[in-house]
Design a protein around this motif. Sequence first.
Motif, PDB file in Angstrom:
ATOM      1  N   PHE A 375     -40.846  -9.076  15.921  1.00  7.43           N
ATOM      2  CA  PHE A 375     -42.047  -9.285  16.720  1.00  7.43           C
ATOM      3  C   PHE A 375     -42.689  -7.930  16.954  1.00  7.43           C
ATOM      4  N   GLY A 376     -43.937  -7.773  16.500  1.00  2.00           N
ATOM      5  CA  GLY A 376     -44.554  -6.456  16.586  1.00  2.00           C
ATOM      6  C   GLY A 376     -43.783  -5.497  15.700  1.00  2.00           C
ATOM      7  N   GLU A 377     -43.155  -4.513  16.328  1.00  2.00           N
ATOM      8  CA  GLU A 377     -42.374  -3.529  15.578  1.00  2.00           C
ATOM      9  C   GLU A 377     -40.886  -3.608  15.908  1.00  2.00           C
ATOM     10  N   ASN A 378     -40.482  -4.687  16.592  1.00  2.00           N
ATOM     11  CA  ASN A 378     -39.105  -4.767  17.092  1.00  2.00           C
ATOM     12  C   ASN A 378     -38.322  -5.884  16.433  1.00  2.00           C
ATOM     13  N   LEU A 379     -37.130  -5.545  15.943  1.00  2.00           N
ATOM     14  CA  LEU A 379     -36.200  -6.560  15.438  1.00  2.00           C
ATOM     15  C   LEU A 379     -35.482  -7.191  16.618  1.00  2.00           C
ATOM     16  N   ALA A 380     -35.562  -8.520  16.724  1.00  2.00           N
ATOM     17  CA  ALA A 380     -34.926  -9.246  17.824  1.00  2.00           C
ATOM     18  C   ALA A 380     -33.813 -10.129  17.279  1.00  2.00           C
ATOM     19  N   VAL A 381     -32.723 -10.193  18.009  1.00  2.00           N
ATOM     20  CA  VAL A 381     -31.592 -11.066  17.679  1.00  2.00           C
ATOM     21  C   VAL A 381     -31.307 -11.950  18.884  1.00  2.00           C
ATOM     22  N   GLU A 382     -31.159 -13.246  18.642  1.00  2.00           N
ATOM     23  CA  GLU A 382     -30.799 -14.201  19.694  1.00  2.00           C
ATOM     24  C   GLU A 382     -29.572 -14.981  19.228  1.00  2.00           C
ATOM     25  N   HIS A 383     -28.735 -15.378  20.168  1.00  2.00           N
ATOM     26  CA  HIS A 383     -27.580 -16.212  19.860  1.00  2.00           C
ATOM     27  C   HIS A 383     -27.596 -17.409  20.797  1.00  2.00           C
ATOM     28  N   HIS A 384     -27.958 -18.570  20.247  1.00  2.00           N
ATOM     29  CA  HIS A 384     -28.012 -19.812  21.010  1.00  2.00           C
ATOM     30  C   HIS A 384     -26.651 -20.500  20.879  1.00  2.00           C
ATOM     31  N   THR A 385     -25.910 -20.568  21.957  1.00  2.00           N
ATOM     32  CA  THR A 385     -24.555 -21.107  21.862  1.00  2.00           C
ATOM     33  C   THR A 385     -23.984 -21.446  23.230  1.00  2.00           C
ATOM     34  N   TYR A 386     -23.106 -22.449  23.249  1.00  2.00           N
ATOM     35  CA  TYR A 386     -22.340 -22.767  24.448  1.00  2.00           C
ATOM     36  C   TYR A 386     -21.006 -22.035  24.465  1.00  2.00           C
ATOM     37  N   ALA A 387     -20.716 -21.312  23.387  1.00  2.00           N
ATOM     38  CA  ALA A 387     -19.495 -20.515  23.360  1.00  2.00           C
ATOM     39  C   ALA A 387     -19.629 -19.334  24.308  1.00  2.00           C
ATOM     40  N   PRO A 388     -18.519 -18.796  24.803  1.00  2.00           N
ATOM     41  CA  PRO A 388     -18.592 -17.643  25.706  1.00  2.00           C
ATOM     42  C   PRO A 388     -19.055 -16.387  24.973  1.00  2.00           C
ATOM     43  N   GLU A 389     -19.488 -15.417  25.727  1.00  2.00           N
ATOM     44  CA  GLU A 389     -19.831 -14.080  25.223  1.00  2.00           C
ATOM     45  C   GLU A 389     -21.037 -14.060  24.290  1.00  2.00           C
ATOM     46  N   ALA A 390     -22.018 -14.927  24.554  1.00  2.00           N
ATOM     47  CA  ALA A 390     -23.219 -14.934  23.712  1.00  2.00           C
ATOM     48  C   ALA A 390     -23.928 -13.584  23.767  1.00  2.00           C
ATOM     49  N   GLN A 391     -24.053 -13.007  24.964  1.00  2.00           N
ATOM     50  CA  GLN A 391     -24.743 -11.724  25.069  1.00  2.00           C
ATOM     51  C   GLN A 391     -23.934 -10.621  24.407  1.00  2.00           C
ATOM     52  N   ARG A 392     -22.630 -10.681  24.542  1.00  2.00           N
ATOM     53  CA  ARG A 392     -21.791  -9.647  23.937  1.00  2.00           C
ATOM     54  C   ARG A 392     -21.917  -9.688  22.410  1.00  2.00           C
ATOM     55  N   SER A 393     -22.012 -10.882  21.836  1.00  2.00           N
ATOM     56  CA  SER A 393     -22.130 -10.992  20.382  1.00  2.00           C
ATOM     57  C   SER A 393     -23.450 -10.379  19.912  1.00  2.00           C
ATOM     58  N   VAL A 394     -24.538 -10.618  20.656  1.00  2.00           N
ATOM     59  CA  VAL A 394     -25.828 -10.028  20.296  1.00  2.00           C
ATOM     60  C   VAL A 394     -25.757  -8.498  20.398  1.00  2.00           C
ATOM     61  N   ASP A 395     -25.184  -8.007  21.472  1.00  2.00           N
ATOM     62  CA  ASP A 395     -25.064  -6.556  21.654  1.00  2.00           C
ATOM     63  C   ASP A 395     -24.255  -5.935  20.514  1.00  2.00           C
ATOM     64  N   GLU A 396     -23.223  -6.633  20.067  1.00  2.00           N
ATOM     65  CA  GLU A 396     -22.385  -6.124  18.985  1.00  2.00           C
ATOM     66  C   GLU A 396     -23.160  -6.070  17.670  1.00  2.00           C
ATOM     67  N   VAL A 397     -23.945  -7.104  17.395  1.00  2.00           N
ATOM     68  CA  VAL A 397     -24.757  -7.123  16.173  1.00  2.00           C
ATOM     69  C   VAL A 397     -25.729  -5.944  16.172  1.00  2.00           C
ATOM     70  N   LEU A 398     -26.404  -5.723  17.282  1.00  2.00           N
ATOM     71  CA  LEU A 398     -27.379  -4.637  17.355  1.00  2.00           C
ATOM     72  C   LEU A 398     -26.703  -3.274  17.240  1.00  2.00           C
ATOM     73  N   THR A 399     -25.512  -3.126  17.807  1.00  2.00           N
ATOM     74  CA  THR A 399     -24.766  -1.866  17.686  1.00  2.00           C
ATOM     75  C   THR A 399     -24.402  -1.592  16.236  1.00  2.00           C
ATOM     76  N   ILE A 400     -23.960  -2.619  15.531  1.00  2.00           N
ATOM     77  CA  ILE A 400     -23.592  -2.455  14.114  1.00  2.00           C
ATOM     78  C   ILE A 400     -24.806  -2.046  13.286  1.00  2.00           C
ATOM     79  N   LEU A 401     -25.957  -2.642  13.562  1.00  2.00           N
ATOM     80  CA  LEU A 401     -27.168  -2.289  12.827  1.00  2.00           C
ATOM     81  C   LEU A 401     -27.607  -0.857  13.144  1.00  2.00           C
TER      82      LEU A 401
END
Length: 410
Positions: A375-401
């Motif tokens: 969106f614009g100039e920013n890469l966005a990642v979302e994780h839609h899930t009922y599993a725990p740690e949804a925010q942690r998984s997104v943070d991990e993906v962005l850290t790896i990138l």
Amino acid sequence: MMFASSEIRKLAPSEEWYAQSMTYGAITLDLTGTFDTAAMSAAFDALLESHPVLAGRLERDSGGRHTIVTDDLMHQGIWIASADSDDVFLDPGASLINLTVKAVDGHTEVTLYVHHSLADGHHQAALLFELFSRYADAVATGGTGPGGTAPTPQPLETVLDRRGIAKNQRSGLERFMPAMFAYDLPPAAVSGASKQPTRPVPAPTGRGRLTAAETNAVLEFGMANRLFLNPLVSAAVLLAEWRLRRTPEIPIPYVYVVDLRGLVEPPVGAMEATDPLGMATYLAHIDSRTDIVDLARDVADNFATDLADGVVQTSMLHFKPQYDDGPRGLPDVVSSTNLGRTPPLPTPPGLSVTDWRTTIYRASTVVDMYSVGIFGENLAVEHHTYAPEAQRSVDEVLTILRDAALQLHR
């Protein structure tokens, strides 16, 4: 008083999947500046006049199948929501598209909801672009843009049939066979016994994004390694999942959505079909030595092979609603969809789009989907899930990138 309904058409099997779970996709925009509610209401009415199928609803027959129908009742129009209201009542038996407007802390939130049987993410984004084009016209001139009526969009089955693409004997799920009943699996991240909602509700979502500089660095890293963004992000998602699962010896089944519009001949327009999608599959064997570039190339190579063999194009013709939980005996499946780069929306002077996000509404807790877009100039990642740690998984993906992009400057 009862109103007679008229049948538009029955849902195809590829669309029925989303009707069974009452799935809606929602795109929310944050707007800063002067917003004209009356002009947006007029634009939304014009959108429905241009796409009359969207003003319909779903009717279920005695066998459980759904038909798109219309009646003499007018669509209720846009919803004006209060700033502290988060609950939206979505009912496919009443409407297939809805629009909410909410004033929040000095800015305006506009959310477009569309039933997934009628539109995938790219189709919905095109509807949103048309809506704002008509809104800009309404603000500037009092009119709502060109008239005319769009034809009812085709289902995937018709898209393929008209192009002579026959159902492949393979579905892509064969790639997972080596992992079925081959491991001592931990409990599923989301219990199948979880209480299921009876109406569409928003799935919990973790969200994050890269800065413009970080996004550009990731794109440069991909180009330097001859990789498109999709396999690179796929590799980051799989590496993040591997780290969080703490079961290093168990491979990870991966399913990701493929937009077929530009992959068939002739190409399909953004709003010419409802869900012209394929599913690509990959079985990730990861260990502590796995490199993101090697993993991304393997994802890309597997995709190229399955696309050349015609597997991806007709994969959805094999998928059934009961596959939501994944085949029995298989590790938890990771799913993702790439929303691509969002084009700038046409807005009148004095109004700008400052943020966006997506939400999945479903009458089911069986939701586990990463979504990626620029969106614009920013890469966005979302994780839609009922599993725990949804925010942690997104943070991990962005850290790896981020870490991958830094490799270019070391």
